[in-house]
Structures are given as C-alpha cells and as structure tokens.
Motif scaffolding. Structure first.
Motif: not given
Length: 120
Positions: A24-25, A83, A86-87, A112-113, A115-117, A119-120
């Motif tokens: 997770t972030k 974080n 929330n996941t 979700l995971l 897209s989260e990573f 996006a970075n």
C-alpha cells in the motif's frame, strides 16, 4: 509477532488471509515487511472487538502507539495505516466475528492497488 498472532488465531502461517501483507501507499515507511505490521493491525482491531467498517483514523493512530510499531509515529506512519484500512474498507464483501476471516473482493483490491502504484 507474526508467529505469535498466527498461533493465537490458530492459523497456519501459510493460511494468513491474502489481504494481510498487501503493498500500500507509504507502507515502505515501516522498517518491517507489510505482513508484519498489517497482521498486527488486524489483530489490534480484533482484540478491540472492531470490524473493518468500524475502524477509523483514531484506531490507526492508537494502534501505532499500543503495538509500539514505531518509536515516534509520524503523520506518515498514521497515513500508511489509514491507506491500508481504506483499501480494506473499499474491498470488503462481508465481515465476520473474527476480523481476520472477513471476505474481500480481491479483483477490486488488485485494481485499486494497481491504479495506486501506476499513478505514481
């Protein structure tokens, strides 16, 4: 702590739910692998008698102090736990009396995971 919690849960370490140990972030802020602090967080909520939907920001903060995960929890430590929470809350299908037996939508979690990573 990982093995102690598995023993307390009467769960073989290879049978730990897939939602424990996910990347997770901000998880890299902890000096241990995500599975170590995440299993402690789930165990902490379980010992409080809380389900995943009942947990909030305050529980993330008190977890860090109670379990001594970090000598001086910073806002980033709290955010990392938040974080993760929330996941879990977004992917929860059903909650059980034993929080570690909760059912998750792993397809959604993976999206979700990813897209989260990505996006970075």
């Amino acid at each position: 702590m990982f093995l102690q919690i598995c023993y307390r849960w009467r769960m073989h370490p290879k049978k730990v739910p897939f939602f424990i140990g996910i990347p997770t972030k901000l998880a890299v802020i902890f000096p241990t692998h995500a599975v170590e602090w995440q299993i402690q967080f789930i165990d902490y909520l379980h010992q409080l008698g809380l389900s995943i939907p009942q947990a909030d920001y305050q529980h993330c903060e008190t977890f860090l102090l109670d379990r001594n995960i970090s000598s001086q929890p910073s806002a980033e430590h709290i955010k990392a736990v938040e974080n993760y929470l929330n996941t879990l809350q977004r992917c929860l299908i059903s909650t059980e009396d034993a929080i570690y037996n909760s059912k998750m939508n792993y397809y959604l979690m993976k999206q979700l995971l990813y897209s989260e990573f990505l996006a970075n």
